[in-house]
Design an enzyme around this catalytic site. Structure first.
Site, PDB file in Angstrom:
ATOM      1  N   GLY A  82       0.834  -1.243  -0.169  1.00  9.08           N
ATOM      2  CA  GLY A  82       0.004   0.025   0.185  1.00  9.08           C
ATOM      3  C   GLY A  82       0.924   1.392  -0.110  1.00  9.08           C
ATOM      4  N   PHE A  83       0.178   2.354   0.094  1.00  3.99           N
ATOM      5  CA  PHE A  83       0.862   3.563  -0.190  1.00  3.99           C
ATOM      6  C   PHE A  83       1.732   3.772   1.179  1.00  3.99           C
ATOM      7  CE2 PHE A  83       0.259   7.943   1.886  1.00  3.99           C
ATOM      8  CZ  PHE A  83       1.086   8.769   1.274  1.00  3.99           C
ATOM      9  N   ASP A 100       0.557  -8.650   1.891  1.00  4.44           N
ATOM     10  CA  ASP A 100      -0.751  -7.749   1.306  1.00  4.44           C
ATOM     11  C   ASP A 100      -1.594  -8.875   0.539  1.00  4.44           C
ATOM     12  OD1 ASP A 100      -2.008  -5.680  -0.158  1.00  4.44           O
ATOM     13  OD2 ASP A 100      -0.685  -4.294   0.646  1.00  4.44           O
ATOM     14  N   GLY A 107      -1.119 -12.515  17.975  1.00  5.42           N
ATOM     15  CA  GLY A 107      -0.755 -13.804  18.076  1.00  5.42           C
ATOM     16  C   GLY A 107       0.518 -14.270  17.799  1.00  5.42           C
ATOM     17  N   TYR A 123     -14.399   1.859   9.721  1.00  7.46           N
ATOM     18  CA  TYR A 123     -12.906   2.219   9.959  1.00  7.46           C
ATOM     19  C   TYR A 123     -12.631   2.937  11.199  1.00  7.46           C
ATOM     20  CZ  TYR A 123      -8.585   4.347   8.640  1.00  7.46           C
ATOM     21  OH  TYR A 123      -6.853   4.813   8.508  1.00  7.46           O
ATOM     22  N   ARG A 169      -9.442  10.039  -1.935  1.00  6.60           N
ATOM     23  CA  ARG A 169      -8.901  11.190  -0.864  1.00  6.60           C
ATOM     24  C   ARG A 169      -8.724  12.506  -1.742  1.00  6.60           C
ATOM     25  NH1 ARG A 169      -4.849   7.531   2.517  1.00  6.60           N
ATOM     26  NH2 ARG A 169      -4.756   6.486   0.800  1.00  6.60           N
TER      27      ARG A 169
HETATM   28  N1  UDP Z   1     -12.760  16.430  -0.055  1.00 10.49           N
HETATM   29  C1  UDP Z   1     -13.388  17.404  -1.109  1.00 10.49           C
HETATM   30  N2  UDP Z   1     -13.151  17.062  -2.491  1.00 10.49           N
HETATM   31  C2  UDP Z   1     -12.752  15.817  -2.957  1.00 10.49           C
HETATM   32  C3  UDP Z   1     -12.252  15.034  -1.815  1.00 10.49           C
HETATM   33  C4  UDP Z   1     -12.314  15.244  -0.641  1.00 10.49           C
HETATM   34  O1  UDP Z   1     -13.575  18.463  -0.821  1.00 10.49           O
HETATM   35  O2  UDP Z   1     -12.792  15.528  -4.019  1.00 10.49           O
HETATM   36  C5  UDP Z   1     -12.612  16.732   1.333  1.00 10.49           C
HETATM   37  C6  UDP Z   1     -13.477  15.795   2.317  1.00 10.49           C
HETATM   38  O3  UDP Z   1     -14.769  16.011   2.282  1.00 10.49           O
HETATM   39  C7  UDP Z   1     -12.655  16.174   3.580  1.00 10.49           C
HETATM   40  C8  UDP Z   1     -11.418  16.300   3.126  1.00 10.49           C
HETATM   41  O4  UDP Z   1     -11.287  16.900   1.702  1.00 10.49           O
HETATM   42  O5  UDP Z   1     -13.087  17.048   4.337  1.00 10.49           O
HETATM   43  C9  UDP Z   1     -10.198  15.430   3.295  1.00 10.49           C
HETATM   44  O6  UDP Z   1     -10.755  14.455   2.665  1.00 10.49           O
HETATM   45  P1  UDP Z   1      -9.969  12.798   2.603  1.00 10.49           P
HETATM   46  O7  UDP Z   1     -10.942  11.905   2.188  1.00 10.49           O
HETATM   47  O8  UDP Z   1      -8.796  13.070   1.832  1.00 10.49           O
HETATM   48  O9  UDP Z   1      -9.666  12.352   4.014  1.00 10.49           O
HETATM   49  P2  UDP Z   1     -10.476  12.636   5.464  1.00 10.49           P
HETATM   50  O10 UDP Z   1     -11.714  13.050   5.439  1.00 10.49           O
HETATM   51  O11 UDP Z   1     -10.564  11.094   5.872  1.00 10.49           O
HETATM   52  O12 UDP Z   1      -9.486  13.417   6.292  1.00 10.49           O
END
Ligand code: UDP
Length: 330
Positions: free
Chosen positions: A14-15, A35, A106, A149, A190
């Site tokens: 993963g990342f 993985d 474990g 999560y 993200r």
């Molecule tokens: N977000 C956004 N546009 C996008 C994707 C995410 O405005 O296309 C916003 C999302 O609603 C959040 C923030 O960016 O408020 C970070 O989102 P991400 O999914 O990266 O991480 P997390 O919310 O888990 O911190």
């Protein structure tokens, strides 16, 4: 010659996991990356395959795990980690945080290995305390979209602490805040890959809500350094790792537009349910216990990350999914 220390890294393709594989191979460890490749990608670790000190096990850590011979360390980094992923694979997300950590603990007991787990700022939920210190217990909706999560990670912390207090196992708990860098999946939902991908494809930049919600972004190399220091510390309670440099999502969108020089339009979409309004790590504990703090500015980190995404092929840029959900969920 002294044998190399052996480390198992779950989520190694993963990342974050793949950057940790690089670091520990470079530091002279024997690294086993595990993985199931549901969200991890072999491209992230392919360059390590020729090395004798590197092995890859394609295996789901939620099922019984075994590593022959001695084992010194286990890093549990396997988990979907974006809201889109855990909406699509909620059960797997719950299993890797619960059954997965149980298997790791474990194995660690059996091998007398030290365990470090990737926990998250999501244990604080939509926080009512700002910035977030480790002593804050959080504000989590267990049955909301992020619950699978957040609660898996909270359970993971509880299970890890129980092995520490009941079995005397050496444990380390990293509460990781938003981290970015090369090898993020373009379509994992993200915010950073979303914005950069949109800019590169010439699409509108989608800000969710009014963009006033905040996040604090840490460059991956800083995070990896924090993990290494935490692993080698004597501290068995949770430690925040992140960059306290907080920014609103609106301003972040503007930074990405400037970085990419693309002049894209910003459009506003509905804020997802339970999206935290603000997030910023208090890292005093990490400063004190680990003598650690982030060194890479957002300007520099974004430059490095953008140069990674810029190299992606057109096919890669327009690929709908960057995961193996279809293969995995039969
Ligand atoms: N977000 C956004 N546009 C996008 C994707 C995410 O405005 O296309 C916003 C999302 O609603 C959040 C923030 O960016 O408020 C970070 O989102 P991400 O999914 O990266 O991480 P997390 O919310 O888990 O911190």
């Amino acid at each position: 010659m002294k044998a190399r220390k052996k480390i198992l890294i779950t989520g190694g393709a993963g990342f974050l996991g793949s950057h940790l594989c690089d670091r520990f191979v470079n530091d002279g460890y024997h690294v086993i990356a595990m993985d199931n490749l549901i969200t991890g990608r072999l491209e992230n670790i392919e360059h390590l395959f020729p090395k004798e000190s590197f092995e890859f096990y394609q295996h789901d850590v939620s099922k019984f795990i075994h590593v022959p011979g001695e084992l010194d360390y286990i890093l549990h980094f396997a988990s979907p980690a974006s809201p889109i992923d855990y909406l699509k694979i909620p059960i797997q997300t719950l299993k890797v945080g619960s059954l997965g950590i149980h298997n790791c603990l474990g194995l660690a007991r059996n091998k007398n290995a030290k365990v470090l787990i990737a926990s998250t700022s999501e244990v604080y939920g939509d926080p009512e305390v700002h910035p977030q210190k480790e002593s804050y217990w959080g504000n989590v909706n267990p049955i909301g979209p992020r619950g699978v999560y957040d609660e898996a990670k909270r359970f993971q912390e509880a299970m890890t602490m129980a092995y520490h207090t009941y079995h005397g196992l050496e444990v380390r708990i990293a509460r990781i805040f938003n981290t970015y860098g090369p090898r993020m999946r373009l379509n994992d939902g993200r915010v950073l890959p979303a914005f950069i991908g949109q800019a590169l494809r010439g699409e509108d930049i989608t800000v969710f809500g009014d963009g006033s919600q905040t996040r604090s972004f840490c460059y991956v190399d800083d995070l990896v350094e924090g993990i290494v220091r935490l692993l080698h510390s004597n501290y068995n309670q949770p430690v925040n790792l992140g960059n306290p440099d907080e920014i609103s999502i609106q301003s972040f969108a503007e930074e990405i537009i400037q970085l990419t020089g693309t002049n894209q339009r910003v459009v506003y979409k509905d804020l997802p349910k339970n999206d935290p309004k603000q997030r910023q790590p208090d890292i005093e504990l990490a400063r004190k216990e680990l003598e650690w703090q982030p060194e890479v500015t957002r300007a520099e980190g974004l430059k490095r990350t953008y140069s990674y995404f810029k190299k992606l092929s057109t096919a890669e840029l327009y690929k709908k999914e960057h995961n193996n959900f279809e293969d995995y969920i039969k």
